[in-house]
Design a protein around this motif. Structure first.
Motif, PDB file in Angstrom:
ATOM      1  N   VAL A 176       0.725  -0.932  -0.354  1.00  0.00           N
ATOM      2  CA  VAL A 176       0.356   0.016  -0.413  1.00  0.00           C
ATOM      3  C   VAL A 176       0.580   1.044   0.230  1.00  0.00           C
ATOM      4  O   VAL A 176       2.004   1.014   0.748  1.00  0.00           O
ATOM      5  CB  VAL A 176      -0.812   0.155   1.669  1.00  0.00           C
ATOM      6  N   ALA A 181       0.375   5.500   0.597  1.00  0.00           N
ATOM      7  CA  ALA A 181      -0.553   5.799   1.789  1.00  0.00           C
ATOM      8  C   ALA A 181       0.497   7.539   1.575  1.00  0.00           C
ATOM      9  O   ALA A 181       0.222   8.067   0.153  1.00  0.00           O
ATOM     10  CB  ALA A 181      -0.970   6.128   3.191  1.00  0.00           C
ATOM     11  N   GLY A 231       3.657   8.267   1.878  1.00  0.00           N
ATOM     12  CA  GLY A 231       4.561   7.198   0.958  1.00  0.00           C
ATOM     13  C   GLY A 231       6.205   7.608   2.267  1.00  0.00           C
ATOM     14  O   GLY A 231       7.523   7.586   1.204  1.00  0.00           O
ATOM     15  N   ILE A 238       7.202   4.186   3.084  1.00  0.00           N
ATOM     16  CA  ILE A 238       7.641   3.392   2.243  1.00  0.00           C
ATOM     17  C   ILE A 238       8.910   3.462   0.922  1.00  0.00           C
ATOM     18  O   ILE A 238       9.335   3.324   0.216  1.00  0.00           O
ATOM     19  CB  ILE A 238       6.511   2.645   0.918  1.00  0.00           C
ATOM     20  N   ALA A 281      -8.562   6.691   6.463  1.00  0.00           N
ATOM     21  CA  ALA A 281      -6.561   6.359   6.320  1.00  0.00           C
ATOM     22  C   ALA A 281      -6.535   7.353   5.662  1.00  0.00           C
ATOM     23  O   ALA A 281      -4.361   7.579   5.809  1.00  0.00           O
ATOM     24  CB  ALA A 281      -6.841   5.611   5.442  1.00  0.00           C
ATOM     25  N   MET A 309       6.670  15.468  16.223  1.00  0.00           N
ATOM     26  CA  MET A 309       6.363  13.924  14.955  1.00  0.00           C
ATOM     27  C   MET A 309       7.264  14.918  14.041  1.00  0.00           C
ATOM     28  O   MET A 309       6.266  15.768  13.717  1.00  0.00           O
ATOM     29  CB  MET A 309       5.136  12.920  14.778  1.00  0.00           C
ATOM     30  N   ALA A 310       8.361  14.270  13.597  1.00  0.00           N
ATOM     31  CA  ALA A 310       9.261  15.080  12.364  1.00  0.00           C
ATOM     32  C   ALA A 310       8.727  15.665  12.723  1.00  0.00           C
ATOM     33  O   ALA A 310       9.409  16.876  13.011  1.00  0.00           O
ATOM     34  CB  ALA A 310       8.092  14.203  11.429  1.00  0.00           C
ATOM     35  N   THR A 331       0.328   9.511   6.444  1.00  0.00           N
ATOM     36  CA  THR A 331      -0.571   9.635   7.040  1.00  0.00           C
ATOM     37  C   THR A 331      -0.527   9.773   8.598  1.00  0.00           C
ATOM     38  O   THR A 331       0.821   8.745   9.068  1.00  0.00           O
ATOM     39  CB  THR A 331      -1.218   8.636   6.552  1.00  0.00           C
ATOM     40  N   ALA A 333      13.461  14.802  15.014  1.00  0.00           N
ATOM     41  CA  ALA A 333      13.934  13.823  16.361  1.00  0.00           C
ATOM     42  C   ALA A 333      12.951  12.073  16.045  1.00  0.00           C
ATOM     43  O   ALA A 333      11.904  12.559  16.885  1.00  0.00           O
ATOM     44  CB  ALA A 333      14.563  14.659  17.372  1.00  0.00           C
ATOM     45  N   ILE A 334      13.773  11.267  16.318  1.00  0.00           N
ATOM     46  CA  ILE A 334      12.930   9.831  16.156  1.00  0.00           C
ATOM     47  C   ILE A 334      12.902   9.981  18.111  1.00  0.00           C
ATOM     48  O   ILE A 334      14.028  10.809  18.301  1.00  0.00           O
ATOM     49  CB  ILE A 334      13.857   8.670  15.268  1.00  0.00           C
TER      50      ILE A 334
HETATM   51  C1  FAD Z   1      12.758  12.869   8.117  1.00  0.00           C
HETATM   52  C2  FAD Z   1      11.403  12.122   8.772  1.00  0.00           C
HETATM   53  C3  FAD Z   1      11.586  12.280   9.740  1.00  0.00           C
HETATM   54  C4  FAD Z   1      10.131  11.295  10.442  1.00  0.00           C
HETATM   55  N1  FAD Z   1       9.947  11.045  12.049  1.00  0.00           N
HETATM   56  C5  FAD Z   1       8.894  10.384  12.495  1.00  0.00           C
HETATM   57  C6  FAD Z   1       8.750  11.389  14.333  1.00  0.00           C
HETATM   58  O1  FAD Z   1       9.597  11.550  14.446  1.00  0.00           O
HETATM   59  N2  FAD Z   1       8.007  10.513  14.512  1.00  0.00           N
HETATM   60  C7  FAD Z   1       7.283   8.824  13.617  1.00  0.00           C
HETATM   61  O2  FAD Z   1       6.455   8.409  14.555  1.00  0.00           O
HETATM   62  N3  FAD Z   1       7.171   8.757  12.769  1.00  0.00           N
HETATM   63  C8  FAD Z   1       8.285   9.819  11.951  1.00  0.00           C
HETATM   64  N4  FAD Z   1       8.850   9.421  10.793  1.00  0.00           N
HETATM   65  C9  FAD Z   1       7.665   8.491  10.071  1.00  0.00           C
HETATM   66  C10 FAD Z   1       6.988   8.461   8.987  1.00  0.00           C
HETATM   67  O3  FAD Z   1       7.100   9.716   9.074  1.00  0.00           O
HETATM   68  C11 FAD Z   1       5.466   8.196   9.891  1.00  0.00           C
HETATM   69  O4  FAD Z   1       5.847   6.761   9.805  1.00  0.00           O
HETATM   70  C12 FAD Z   1       4.348   8.425   8.522  1.00  0.00           C
HETATM   71  O5  FAD Z   1       3.560   8.122   9.564  1.00  0.00           O
HETATM   72  C13 FAD Z   1       3.915   6.477   7.681  1.00  0.00           C
HETATM   73  O6  FAD Z   1       3.242   7.042   6.882  1.00  0.00           O
HETATM   74  P1  FAD Z   1       2.550   7.298   5.241  1.00  0.00           P
HETATM   75  O7  FAD Z   1       1.948   7.518   4.825  1.00  0.00           O
HETATM   76  O8  FAD Z   1       3.861   8.484   4.951  1.00  0.00           O
HETATM   77  O9  FAD Z   1       3.369   5.427   4.864  1.00  0.00           O
HETATM   78  P2  FAD Z   1       3.873   5.087   3.701  1.00  0.00           P
HETATM   79  O10 FAD Z   1       5.008   5.285   4.505  1.00  0.00           O
HETATM   80  O11 FAD Z   1       2.926   5.427   2.866  1.00  0.00           O
HETATM   81  O12 FAD Z   1       3.586   3.964   4.410  1.00  0.00           O
HETATM   82  C14 FAD Z   1       3.919   3.496   5.625  1.00  0.00           C
HETATM   83  C15 FAD Z   1       3.685   1.950   5.237  1.00  0.00           C
HETATM   84  O13 FAD Z   1       2.722   1.607   6.353  1.00  0.00           O
HETATM   85  C16 FAD Z   1       2.154   0.232   4.665  1.00  0.00           C
HETATM   86  N5  FAD Z   1       0.562   1.631   4.917  1.00  0.00           N
HETATM   87  C17 FAD Z   1       0.241   2.921   5.022  1.00  0.00           C
HETATM   88  N6  FAD Z   1      -1.075   3.291   4.759  1.00  0.00           N
HETATM   89  C18 FAD Z   1      -1.502   2.084   5.723  1.00  0.00           C
HETATM   90  C19 FAD Z   1      -2.996   1.486   5.355  1.00  0.00           C
HETATM   91  N7  FAD Z   1      -3.773   2.258   5.170  1.00  0.00           N
HETATM   92  N8  FAD Z   1      -3.302  -0.044   5.318  1.00  0.00           N
HETATM   93  C20 FAD Z   1      -2.409  -0.543   5.307  1.00  0.00           C
HETATM   94  N9  FAD Z   1      -1.015  -0.258   5.171  1.00  0.00           N
HETATM   95  C21 FAD Z   1      -0.601   0.671   4.624  1.00  0.00           C
HETATM   96  C22 FAD Z   1       2.626   1.160   3.444  1.00  0.00           C
HETATM   97  O14 FAD Z   1       2.359  -0.424   2.338  1.00  0.00           O
HETATM   98  C23 FAD Z   1       4.292   0.754   4.413  1.00  0.00           C
HETATM   99  O15 FAD Z   1       4.127  -0.330   4.310  1.00  0.00           O
HETATM  100  C24 FAD Z   1       9.901  10.202   9.793  1.00  0.00           C
HETATM  101  C25 FAD Z   1      10.021   9.987   8.730  1.00  0.00           C
HETATM  102  C26 FAD Z   1      10.591  10.901   7.700  1.00  0.00           C
HETATM  103  C27 FAD Z   1      10.814  10.828   6.624  1.00  0.00           C
END
Ligand code: FAD
Length: 294
Positions: free
Chosen positions: A30, A32, A34, A37, A75, A102-103, A112, A194-195
């Motif tokens: 999936v 979302a 990005g 992933i 979602a 977060m981030a 998302t 910051a993680i």
């Molecule tokens: C620079 C940077 C800093 C960050 N800092 C933090 C932080 O401080 N705290 C924190 O918690 N996170 C942090 N993150 C992580 C990230 O932003 C989150 O985990 C984000 O919420 C993931 O959501 P997305 O929509 O981008 O997921 P995607 O990248 O699109 O997907 C992530 C994974 O989940 C799966 N997926 C997504 N949506 C669904 C759905 N609806 N159903 C089933 N599977 C799904 C995808 O297949 C993939 O495996 C950071 C990321 C970056 C790049």
């Protein structure tokens, strides 16, 4: 670092999206926001995937609705959109705090909240708050649907219990009771992007006499999955909120932590953080509960 060749699918319905996930099986993921992933694919943390199934064109996944039981968050709702939502700000300040930690704003506006759960990283900032708030997720596999508590979604680091063809369509946040206070505290090595080195979500439910009726301490970044501290949560129940009680709860939460030792901090350091963050989170949670809730 290069981006492997992937084919992007943009189905217009959940059923088509689930069919694609079934058809390509392990080769599909999936997509979302990005933010995870695409990085994983570039860094070869995820391999053998050449099909991405975007949720972008599927109707109904961008909304936050109020139901009889609580809020239903689609979602594709970003953390930024959630933190601006009037009812979320009013009912779930702890979630707004977690989003703020977060981030950076670019990631928060693209990612998302559902993806944050589905990614299942131990250091997620949002998962501990969803667990403390008793949130559930709605999963849809096209022909079948099921609901799971967020606390039951995680099977290990970066691993959920979701089936491969299941899409998380909504996060269900129940209305908090009026006597409940929730809080989230995180320690990271920088102010932004910051993680979490450690994160703690606290939930306190007070009775009419101001005693703790129920408590929940949820630990982030200090165990393979975001998890409840059973010792601290059980200790708090039935006690009067106060400094000594919160200190002891912090000590017990640190005992329940199973931290790793890495470049961000040693296991002992993380345990110390858990203790301090638990005390802070409890102080804020009790303040919110005494003000009438949330
Ligand atoms: C620079 C940077 C800093 C960050 N800092 C933090 C932080 O401080 N705290 C924190 O918690 N996170 C942090 N993150 C992580 C990230 O932003 C989150 O985990 C984000 O919420 C993931 O959501 P997305 O929509 O981008 O997921 P995607 O990248 O699109 O997907 C992530 C994974 O989940 C799966 N997926 C997504 N949506 C669904 C759905 N609806 N159903 C089933 N599977 C799904 C995808 O297949 C993939 O495996 C950071 C990321 C970056 C790049």
């Amino acid at each position: 670092m290069h981006m492997p060749d992937v084919r992007l699918h943009e189905p217009g319905s959940l059923k088509n999206a689930c069919d694609l996930l079934r058809q390509f099986s392990d080769r599909a993921r999936v997509l979302a926001g990005g933010t995870d992933i695409l990085v994983d694919l570039r860094q070869d943390r995820v391999t053998g995937v050449d099909q991405l199934v975007s949720l972008r064109r599927i109707p109904g996944l961008n909304d936050i609705e109020e139901t009889a039981d609580g809020l239903r968050i689609g979602a594709m709702v970003t953390p930024t959109a959630a933190a601006r939502h009037e009812r979320i700000r009013e009912l779930f300040p702890a979630l707004v705090d977690a989003i703020g930690s977060m981030a950076g704003w670019q990631v928060r506006s693209l990612a998302t909240m559902a993806g944050n759960i589905a990614r299942a990283v131990p250091c997620s900032d949002l998962a501990p708050v969803f667990v403390v708030a008793d949130a559930e997720v709605q999963l849809n596999a096209g022909t079948s649907k099921r609901r799971l508590f967020v606390r039951d979604c995680f099977a290990g680091p970066r691993l959920t219990v979701f089936r491969h063809d299941e899409i998380l369509t909504h996060i269900l946040l129940p209305f908090p009771r009026s006597s409940c206070g929730l809080s989230y505290r995180k320690f990271g090595l920088r102010g932004a992007n910051a993680i979490a080195v450690a994160g703690v979500a606290a939930g306190l439910w007070l009775n009419a006499r101001g005693m703790i009726e129920e408590a929940r301490i949820v630990l982030g970044a200090v165990a393979p999955i975001p998890c409840v501290s059973p010792k601290a949560s059980a200790f708090l129940a039935g006690r009067k909120p106060g400094d000594d009680v919160f200190e002891e709860a912090g000590r017990l939460a640190a005992q329940d932590a199973l931290p790793i030792c890495d470049v961000r901090g040693s296991d002992d350091y993380r345990r110390d953080l858990v203790k301090a963050l638990t005390v802070d989170a409890l102080n804020e949670a009790v303040e919110r509960a005494r003000k009438g809730g949330n």
